[in-house]
Design an enzyme around this catalytic site. Structure first.
Site, short mmCIF file in Angstrom:
data_model
loop_
_atom_site.label_atom_id
_atom_site.label_comp_id
_atom_site.label_asym_id
_atom_site.label_seq_id
_atom_site.Cartn_x
_atom_site.Cartn_y
_atom_site.Cartn_z
N GLN A 231 2.82 21.24 -4.73
CA GLN A 231 2.30 21.39 -6.08
C GLN A 231 1.52 22.95 -6.00
O GLN A 231 0.60 23.26 -5.22
CB GLN A 231 0.97 20.60 -6.49
CG GLN A 231 1.51 19.23 -6.35
CD GLN A 231 0.55 18.21 -6.04
OE1 GLN A 231 -0.34 18.19 -5.23
NE2 GLN A 231 0.31 17.01 -6.63
N THR B 254 10.03 22.58 -13.35
CA THR B 254 9.03 23.08 -14.50
C THR B 254 9.69 23.29 -15.76
O THR B 254 10.85 23.41 -15.96
CB THR B 254 8.65 24.44 -13.84
OG1 THR B 254 7.75 24.93 -14.99
CG2 THR B 254 9.81 25.47 -13.92
N HIS B 255 8.96 23.28 -16.85
CA HIS B 255 9.43 23.48 -18.24
C HIS B 255 8.97 24.69 -18.67
O HIS B 255 8.95 25.23 -19.77
CB HIS B 255 9.06 22.74 -19.20
CG HIS B 255 8.80 21.09 -18.96
ND1 HIS B 255 8.11 20.62 -17.95
CD2 HIS B 255 9.99 20.22 -18.80
CE1 HIS B 255 8.33 19.24 -17.68
NE2 HIS B 255 9.38 19.07 -18.17
N ARG C 17 10.82 19.30 -3.91
CA ARG C 17 10.80 19.55 -5.25
C ARG C 17 9.23 20.41 -5.27
O ARG C 17 8.26 20.13 -4.71
CB ARG C 17 10.37 18.42 -5.79
CG ARG C 17 10.11 18.58 -7.49
CD ARG C 17 9.32 17.38 -8.18
NE ARG C 17 10.66 16.32 -8.19
CZ ARG C 17 10.02 14.96 -8.40
NH1 ARG C 17 8.82 14.52 -8.12
NH2 ARG C 17 10.69 14.05 -8.54
N ASP D 225 7.20 11.46 -4.39
CA ASP D 225 6.20 12.30 -5.32
C ASP D 225 5.13 12.76 -4.71
O ASP D 225 4.50 12.03 -3.61
CB ASP D 225 5.82 11.35 -6.46
CG ASP D 225 6.75 11.17 -7.40
OD1 ASP D 225 7.88 11.98 -7.51
OD2 ASP D 225 6.80 10.36 -8.50
N LYS E 24 4.10 22.58 -10.65
CA LYS E 24 2.94 23.10 -10.70
C LYS E 24 1.70 22.25 -10.04
O LYS E 24 0.61 22.51 -9.52
CB LYS E 24 2.63 23.45 -12.28
CG LYS E 24 3.07 24.64 -12.76
CD LYS E 24 2.54 25.07 -14.02
CE LYS E 24 3.36 26.27 -14.61
NZ LYS E 24 2.92 26.63 -15.86
N GLY E 25 1.71 20.97 -10.40
CA GLY E 25 0.80 19.79 -9.94
C GLY E 25 0.12 19.35 -11.22
O GLY E 25 -0.54 20.42 -11.87
C1 LIG Z 1 10.86 16.66 -12.45
C2 LIG Z 1 9.41 16.69 -12.32
C3 LIG Z 1 8.73 15.85 -11.48
C4 LIG Z 1 7.27 16.10 -11.22
N1 LIG Z 1 6.69 15.42 -10.29
C5 LIG Z 1 5.40 15.77 -9.98
C6 LIG Z 1 4.73 15.23 -8.55
O1 LIG Z 1 5.27 14.70 -7.85
N2 LIG Z 1 3.33 15.51 -8.58
C7 LIG Z 1 2.79 16.34 -9.63
O2 LIG Z 1 1.56 16.56 -9.44
N3 LIG Z 1 3.09 16.78 -10.60
C8 LIG Z 1 4.63 16.65 -10.83
N4 LIG Z 1 5.18 16.89 -11.94
C9 LIG Z 1 4.44 17.49 -13.13
C10 LIG Z 1 4.14 19.02 -12.84
O3 LIG Z 1 3.20 19.17 -11.96
C11 LIG Z 1 3.72 19.65 -14.22
O4 LIG Z 1 2.15 18.95 -14.44
C12 LIG Z 1 4.27 19.65 -15.45
O5 LIG Z 1 5.64 19.90 -15.25
C13 LIG Z 1 3.94 20.72 -16.47
O6 LIG Z 1 4.25 21.98 -15.83
P1 LIG Z 1 5.06 23.11 -16.26
O7 LIG Z 1 5.56 23.61 -15.00
O8 LIG Z 1 6.18 22.32 -16.85
O9 LIG Z 1 4.24 24.09 -17.00
P2 LIG Z 1 3.68 24.13 -18.46
O10 LIG Z 1 2.77 25.28 -18.38
O11 LIG Z 1 2.52 23.01 -18.33
O12 LIG Z 1 4.52 23.88 -19.37
C14 LIG Z 1 5.33 24.56 -19.91
C15 LIG Z 1 5.83 24.23 -21.35
O13 LIG Z 1 6.56 23.09 -21.23
C16 LIG Z 1 6.03 22.05 -22.30
N5 LIG Z 1 5.38 20.75 -21.41
C17 LIG Z 1 5.24 20.62 -20.22
N6 LIG Z 1 4.85 19.44 -19.70
C18 LIG Z 1 4.86 18.91 -21.00
C19 LIG Z 1 4.43 17.41 -21.42
N7 LIG Z 1 3.86 16.57 -20.42
N8 LIG Z 1 4.54 17.07 -22.69
C20 LIG Z 1 4.94 18.00 -23.58
N9 LIG Z 1 5.21 19.47 -23.51
C21 LIG Z 1 5.22 19.71 -22.25
C22 LIG Z 1 5.19 22.58 -23.18
O14 LIG Z 1 5.98 23.33 -24.14
C23 LIG Z 1 4.40 23.76 -22.22
O15 LIG Z 1 4.06 24.83 -23.17
C24 LIG Z 1 6.58 16.85 -12.05
C25 LIG Z 1 7.36 17.52 -13.35
C26 LIG Z 1 8.69 17.44 -13.54
C27 LIG Z 1 9.22 18.00 -14.42
#
Ligand SMILES: Cc1cc2nc3c(=O)[nH]c(=O)nc-3n(C[C@H](O)[C@H](O)[C@H](O)COP(=O)(O)OP(=O)(O)OC[C@H]3O[C@@H](n4cnc5c(N)ncnc54)[C@H](O)[C@@H]3O)c2cc1C
Length: 241
Positions: free
Chosen positions: A94, A155-156, A113, A64, A116-117
């Site tokens: 990130q 990402t979501h 992987r 990570d 966004k971070g």
């Molecule tokens: C498998 C995985 C591994 C990851 N590993 C790391 C890592 O090693 N280091 C790091 O800095 N970050 C990590 N992250 C977190 C990542 O950096 C983001 O902060 C996180 O995924 C939210 O960003 P997004 O791309 O989903 O977009 P966003 O724009 O934040 O989210 C898009 C939509 O998804 C939904 N959503 C997203 N996150 C959440 C939540 N936590 N709770 C509820 N709804 C949510 C919401 O509906 C939002 O509108 C990881 C994420 C995932 C999925």
């Protein structure tokens, strides 16, 4: 250092449980949990212990990425392990960090992987604008795919998922060249859609007592991690979603 070793032991126990229960699962390790800020060599030994438990059953160890004070050491850790012959290990980049497109160029051939971070960093090194983060994500993903990387697209964000699908289509990549990753319980319908369309999806599941205590401590250090942890906790409380 005792705690870092105990956390390494938890990962090893998880790997043993995956094998016992016949699960198709890998581990994702947090370098600071394994001692990165105490002593680089201690952290490396702990990661090596996890890798030694993962390799016999061909399981992958993801490292990570944490806050920007750890980026250089974390990438160094990955590169050293790879150069020492560990093929089933990979880092995280990130997209919100301004350095990430350049880092993507330097990781050709790796399994990376991209997310966004989650950490808030000084504005001098981080994009704050959502559009700029998305642009950086797309550029980094293009760079990884063109650099023959295995991309784990974490990402979501449906806009980014759709853009990623365009990038893999443009390159005629078959589904074993990339995967999507999501947190357990978040945007499950988007994940279901990807699976139905034939793409790989890996679900990230936090687990264990060490994880919980560690997360609480990180939360006290940096309240901004709260949303991330809250979502993870929700994921644990409603398993199987
Ligand atoms: C498998 C995985 C591994 C990851 N590993 C790391 C890592 O090693 N280091 C790091 O800095 N970050 C990590 N992250 C977190 C990542 O950096 C983001 O902060 C996180 O995924 C939210 O960003 P997004 O791309 O989903 O977009 P966003 O724009 O934040 O989210 C898009 C939509 O998804 C939904 N959503 C997203 N996150 C959440 C939540 N936590 N709770 C509820 N709804 C949510 C919401 O509906 C939002 O509108 C990881 C994420 C995932 C999925």
């Amino acid at each position: 250092s005792f705690e870092a070793e105990a956390i390494a032991g938890e990962y090893v126990a998880a790997l043993e449980a995956f094998e016992r229960d016949g699960l198709d699962a890998n581990v994702s390790v947090k370098p600071t949990g394994l001692g990165l800020k105490l002593d680089y060599d201690l952290c490396k030994r702990n990661v090596e212990r996890v890798i030694a438990a993962a390799e016999p059953t061909n399981r992958f160890v993801r490292i990570d990425m944490e806050d920007s004070t750890t980026t250089d050491d974390t990438l160094r850790l990955f590169r050293e392990l790879r150069d020492e012959g560990h093929g089933r290990v990979g880092p995280v980049l990130q997209a919100s960090l301004k350095r990430t497109v350049a880092d993507s160029e330097s990781l050709a051939g790796a399994s990376v992987r991209l997310c966004k971070g989650i950490y808030v960093e000084p504005e001098s090194i981080q994009f704050r604008d959502d559009g700029a983060v998305r642009t950086s994500f797309v550029r980094a993903l293009e760079t990884l795919l063109d650099g023959d990387c295995y991309a784990a697209i974490a990402t979501h964000d449906e806009w980014l998922v759709d853009r990623a699908l365009e990038l893999v289509r443009e390159r005629s990549l078959t589904p074993e060249k990339y995967e999507f990753q999501m947190l357990l319980g978040i945007r499950a319908e988007l994940g279901d859609r990807l699976v139905a369309e034939g793409h790989r999806l890996r679900i990230y599941v936090p687990y264990g007592r060490q994880w919980y205590e560690y997360s609480l401590r990180r939360l006290k250090e940096n309240p901004k991690v709260a949303g991330y942890i809250a979502a993870d906790t929700l994921g644990r409380l409603v398993p199987g979603r």
